[in-house]
Write a protein that holds these residues in place. Structure first.
Motif, PDB file in Angstrom:
ATOM      1  N   THR A 396      29.502 -11.857  87.517  1.00  0.00           N
ATOM      2  CA  THR A 396      30.022 -10.545  87.106  1.00  0.00           C
ATOM      3  C   THR A 396      30.297 -10.514  85.608  1.00  0.00           C
ATOM      4  O   THR A 396      29.940  -9.559  84.905  1.00  0.00           O
ATOM      5  CB  THR A 396      31.315 -10.231  87.874  1.00  0.00           C
ATOM      6  OG1 THR A 396      31.037 -10.220  89.279  1.00  0.00           O
ATOM      7  CG2 THR A 396      31.872  -8.872  87.471  1.00  0.00           C
ATOM      8  N   GLU A 683      26.035   2.450  93.105  1.00  0.00           N
ATOM      9  CA  GLU A 683      27.428   2.629  93.453  1.00  0.00           C
ATOM     10  C   GLU A 683      28.155   1.288  93.423  1.00  0.00           C
ATOM     11  O   GLU A 683      27.551   0.218  93.286  1.00  0.00           O
ATOM     12  CB  GLU A 683      27.538   3.254  94.854  1.00  0.00           C
ATOM     13  CG  GLU A 683      26.910   4.638  94.958  1.00  0.00           C
ATOM     14  CD  GLU A 683      26.944   5.168  96.383  1.00  0.00           C
ATOM     15  OE1 GLU A 683      27.201   4.355  97.294  1.00  0.00           O
ATOM     16  OE2 GLU A 683      26.712   6.361  96.566  1.00  0.00           O
ATOM     17  N   LYS A 684      29.453   1.339  93.579  1.00  0.00           N
ATOM     18  CA  LYS A 684      30.264   0.118  93.639  1.00  0.00           C
ATOM     19  C   LYS A 684      29.790  -0.755  94.800  1.00  0.00           C
ATOM     20  O   LYS A 684      29.539  -0.277  95.899  1.00  0.00           O
ATOM     21  CB  LYS A 684      31.731   0.501  93.829  1.00  0.00           C
ATOM     22  CG  LYS A 684      32.649  -0.701  93.910  1.00  0.00           C
ATOM     23  CD  LYS A 684      34.067  -0.269  94.243  1.00  0.00           C
ATOM     24  CE  LYS A 684      34.946  -1.492  94.448  1.00  0.00           C
ATOM     25  NZ  LYS A 684      36.303  -1.128  94.905  1.00  0.00           N
ATOM     26  N   GLU A 685      29.677  -2.048  94.518  1.00  0.00           N
ATOM     27  CA  GLU A 685      29.172  -2.980  95.539  1.00  0.00           C
ATOM     28  C   GLU A 685      30.186  -3.157  96.662  1.00  0.00           C
ATOM     29  O   GLU A 685      31.396  -3.206  96.439  1.00  0.00           O
ATOM     30  CB  GLU A 685      28.875  -4.332  94.893  1.00  0.00           C
ATOM     31  CG  GLU A 685      28.098  -5.272  95.775  1.00  0.00           C
ATOM     32  CD  GLU A 685      27.595  -6.483  95.016  1.00  0.00           C
ATOM     33  OE1 GLU A 685      28.196  -7.560  95.198  1.00  0.00           O
ATOM     34  OE2 GLU A 685      26.630  -6.350  94.248  1.00  0.00           O
ATOM     35  N   SER A 818      34.018   7.104 100.162  1.00  0.00           N
ATOM     36  CA  SER A 818      32.885   6.964  99.246  1.00  0.00           C
ATOM     37  C   SER A 818      31.546   7.282  99.898  1.00  0.00           C
ATOM     38  O   SER A 818      30.518   7.293  99.225  1.00  0.00           O
ATOM     39  CB  SER A 818      32.829   5.530  98.698  1.00  0.00           C
ATOM     40  OG  SER A 818      32.570   4.616  99.753  1.00  0.00           O
TER      41      SER A 818
END
Length: 856
Positions: A396, A683-685, A818
């Motif tokens: 990351t 999108e957010k993982e 989401s």
């Protein structure tokens, strides 16, 4: 002078130094994790460490490549800026001086000046009359500070500057002697001269005056150019961004003859030139300076006195220019980043290598999570988990750090283009204004020719008179080559003489254009008139400007007896201005247009003169003298577009009443345009923390991954290992379903496009990973995967069954609002589909061939 290597500049780029330190700190974390893995997980480290070492090696190489590229791009940006400005300084000066070479040739043949020199019985009244004529000239050509007339004994007969008390003095020097000898049409020199007072150098153009119709020299005429005044105007426009640089003009002995900062780099000092292509750093007054010396490109084969432009910028200030790209549409910057391979090979390679490293780290973590199915090593796996999480954090952090660095590099590349295009656009309109300033002066000066005025004042102009007019016009046109034709018309607007013999049919034609009527209604010698930019048969039905001035009776200045029209060769001249202002890149072109979007000139033949330039309205509202630059999608490409609106030069369009806004546009193609579809993978993982997992509930482990933006999951027991997609081998018999084969544990297995297998019409996105699936005891395949997510533990009651005949058996919906979902895929249905499509038969023919080859 010290010659710097590229890496030596890193110490002067704080933002790049900070980036380098952050990457080095991250590299230290790699070493710590490798050591912890070896101590705490001796069994698993045997598979993890070799991959980590390989990735770390690539990471170190990428760090060096990234830093080198950042330094290179920042150096390129700085050099391009200071070199471009210095090139402009010397070239604009040379263009101006070229016009002076024509002026001296014309004035040396002026009838009034010739008669004044020939008249040995000249009186004070005669001298005052010639001074009045020279004042009229300087009133139009304000680039001169004195005009001096001498006889053939080098005695001053008249000079315009009253402070320069040289009247009657004999001034004889080597340059004046050379001029009198007449071996060259004119002599140009820059030195301290007795022709002018003071200690500063004089810039003089001199030519001999000959008796009419002969080569016998009867005197000399000297034009004293306002060199300091002109350089002040050039430097003012080029140094208004206060970047710390100092621009100078140096002569052929490397002596400074003009400086943008006289207090810091004074005239008269000798400086060390720096050859083109050399990263030269000189030490000057206690500081280090990057220096560049630039030769002129010349103009119309004129190169002046061998002068060069020289620029110095302090190393401490050279790399502080960081333009923010926040004002650019985010969709445009995103689109450009996706097309990085089109405009920056280095940027594209770094992006690709960053993705490769991140993908490799992800596979280490993913494969580490998969091995937990082996109960014999569960104890070690519990110690491996935090190490895997640490590796994930490195991934990351690596992604974030390199993304920031790539964004910085991207910003540098794009901002360099934006600065460059706006600067070049400004250069184009500045050269245009300077060029047309001369045209406005020419027509007014030539209208004052006494021969023109006396002939046109006659009640009847004879054929001999017309021939005399034609001869003068032809002589002028030979000196001033920017015109396609010059013509004189009488008080009725009828053309009576032309310079261009190919336009002889115009003689006898009566003109009725509005600007002709204005010329004939005017008697003010300071006024000039310009036609609109439009098609005219006086220019072979092409678009141009025609400049004109009134011709008045020599004995009655208030009586207008005709006029002169000068047809500017706009098609050739404007295109030349644009072409010579641009770099040589094939993907760059320039356009002149007015505020109504009408094209005046273009270096791109696809943009026809007189047609409309289809750009956003706001680009045509740029204020006079201002610039603007944008990244726009234009004609299916990303372009950096710089524009600048004309302002003025000296009196031209400043205090002479003429208004005509022209905007220059410079287009630099960055990349082809391509639609970008934002997928769910952006999108957010999905992470384990997104689920309320409980050990007391029945649960299962799902290996999750992304195909075409959608997250899928499959029971962990079916997933053997994640591999690089680049390991895929092309084999005979491939189709939409079978994309090739992959070697795994010394055997070859089919690589399957799962979407195509289930007859999905949408094409698959690029695959970066392969998942090896054990579908049965005898069947193993690899499926293409766009992205690896994680191995997640999911409560069974969170999985909603899907009662349809497909590979999807369940759906997991996240409850965070989401709309993210995981679709559970049944590997057995994949196997059934493969059999149904007879894929196994196709593979039976291809895979043994690979196995027999042993290597591919």
């Amino acid at each position: 002078m010290i010659v710097y290597k590229q890496k030596d500049f890193l110490n002067y780029m704080p933002d790049v130094q900070e980036c380098n330190k952050s990457i080095s700190d991250l590299n230290d974390q790699w070493d710590n994790i490798k050591l912890l893995s070896e101590i705490n997980c001796p069994i698993q480290s045997k598979s993890v460490l070799p991959n980590m070492t390989k990735i770390q090696s690539g990471f170190i190489d990428l760090q060096e490549e990234l830093i080198d590229t950042l330094v290179s791009e920042k150096l390129k940006k700085m050099e391009q800026k200071i070199i471009s400005k210095t090139q402009v300084a010397i070239d604009i000066l040379i263009r101006n001086l070229f016009e002076r070479t024509a002026d001296i040739g014309f004035l040396a043949t002026d009838d009034d000046i010739r008669r004044f020199v020939e008249n040995e019985a000249r009186t004070e009244s005669d001298r005052n009359q010639i001074l009045s004529r020279m004042r009229e000239y300087v009133a139009k050509y304000s680039v001169y500070e004195d005009i001096i007339v001498l006889d053939n004994n080098y005695r001053v007969l008249a000079n315009l500057d009253e402070k320069n008390e040289i009247l009657g003095k004999q001034i004889k020097g080597p340059n004046l002697i050379k001029t009198m000898e007449g071996e060259v049409p004119f002599v140009e020199y820059f030195k301290n001269s007795k022709l002018q007072y003071g200690d500063s150098n004089s810039h003089v153009f001199s030519s001999r005056i000959c008796r009419e119709g002969t080569s016998q020299a009867i005197g000399l005429i000297c034009l004293c150019f306002r060199f300091e005044n002109e350089m002040a105007q050039i430097f003012e426009k080029l140094t208004n961004d206060y970047d710390g640089s100092v621009m100078t003009i140096i002569d052929d002995t490397n002596t400074v003859i003009a400086s943008s900062d006289e207090n810091h780099v004074p005239t008269g000092i000798v400086i060390e030139p720096v050859e083109s292509g050399v990263n030269g750093v000189i030490y000057y007054r206690g500081s280090d300076y990057i220096s560049k010396t630039i030769a002129t490109q010349g103009y119309q084969k004129y190169f002046g006195l061998g002068w060069k432009g020289h620029v110095m910028i302090p190393l401490s200030l050279a790399f502080r220019d960081n333009r923010n790209l926040k004002n650019i549409d985010s969709s445009v910057t995103s689109g450009l980043m996706h097309q990085a391979d089109s405009f920056s090979t280095e940027l594209n390679e770094i992006i690709n290598k960053t993705q490769t490293i991140n993908g490799s780290l992800k596979r280490i973590v993913y494969n580490g999570q998969i091995i937990a199915r082996d109960d014999s090593i569960d104890a070690e796996y519990s110690r491996l988990k935090p190490i895997l999480r640490a590796i994930g954090r490195i991934g990351t952090n690596t992604s974030s750090l390199f993304q920031s660095s790539v964004s910085n590099l991207f910003s540098t590349v794009v901002s360099t283009s934006l600065v460059d295009t706006s600067f070049l656009a400004s250069l184009c309109v500045d050269i245009m204004d300077r060029n047309l300033y001369e045209r406005a002066n020419d027509c007014r000066w030539w209208a004052l020719d006494s021969t023109f005025r006396r002939i046109l004042a006659k009640d009847k102009v004879s054929d001999n008179d017309k021939k005399q007019l034609t001869d003068i016009l032809t002589y002028i046109n030979d000196l001033y080559t920017v015109y396609s034709n010059l013509f004189i018309f009488d008080k009725t607007g009828t053309i009576i003489a032309v310079a261009n013999p190919n336009r002889s049919e115009d003689v006898g034609r009566t003109l009725t254009y509005p600007y002709i009527d204005e010329i004939l209604s005017n008697a003010n010698p300071e006024k000039y008139f310009v036609s609109p930019f439009e098609k005219t048969d006086l220019y072979d039905n092409r678009h141009t400007y025609i400049y004109g001035a009134s011709i008045t009776d020599f004995d009655n200045h208030s009586r207008t007896v005709g006029g002169i029209g000068i047809v500017f060769d706009s098609e050739d001249q404007f295109k030349t201005i644009l072409e010579e202002s641009l770099h040589t890149g094939n993907d760059t072109f320039a356009v002149f247009a007015d505020r109504k979007k009408k094209i005046i000139s273009s270096t791109n033949d696809a943009y026809e003169i007189g047609s409309v330039l289809n750009l956003p309205d706001e680009l045509f509202t740029v204020a006079n003298g201002n610039t603007r630059s944008e990244i726009l999608v234009y004609e299916n490409s990303y372009y950096s577009i710089g524009c600048a609106c004309s302002s003025s030069y000296r009196e031209y369009k400043n205090s002479d009443g003429y208004h005509n806004d022209v905007i220059a546009f410079v287009f630099e193609k960055m990349a082809d345009y391509a639609e970008i579809t934002l997928t769910k993978s952006a999108e957010k993982e999905i992470e384990q923390s997104d689920f309320a997992f409980s050990m007391t509930n029945d649960h299962k482990k799902l290996a999750t991954f992304v195909i075409n933006g959608q997250v899928y999951g499959m029971e962990q027991s079916y997933v053997i290992e994640a591999l690089e997609a680049s390991k895929t081998i092309s084999v005979p018999g491939t189709n939409a379903v079978i994309r090739g084969a992959v070697e795994f544990n010394d055997n070859y297995y089919a690589v399957v496009d799962a979407l195509a297998l289930f007859n999905k019409n949408e094409p698959s996105h690029d695959a970066f990973h392969l998942l090896m699936l054990q579908l049965s005891d005898d069947e193993m395949i690899a499926i293409q995967v766009e992205k690896l997510v994680s191995v997640l533990e999911i409560n069974l009651n969170d999985i909603q069954p899907v009662e349809i005949s497909s590979a999807i058996t369940g759906i997991i919906c996240l409850t965070d609002g989401s709309n993210r979902t995981i679709l559970e895929m049944d590997p057995q249905i994949i196997l059934e589909k493969l059999v149904e499509n007879q894929v196994d038969e196709d593979l039976e023919a291809a895979l043994p061939m690979l196995e027999a080859m042993g290597t591919v």
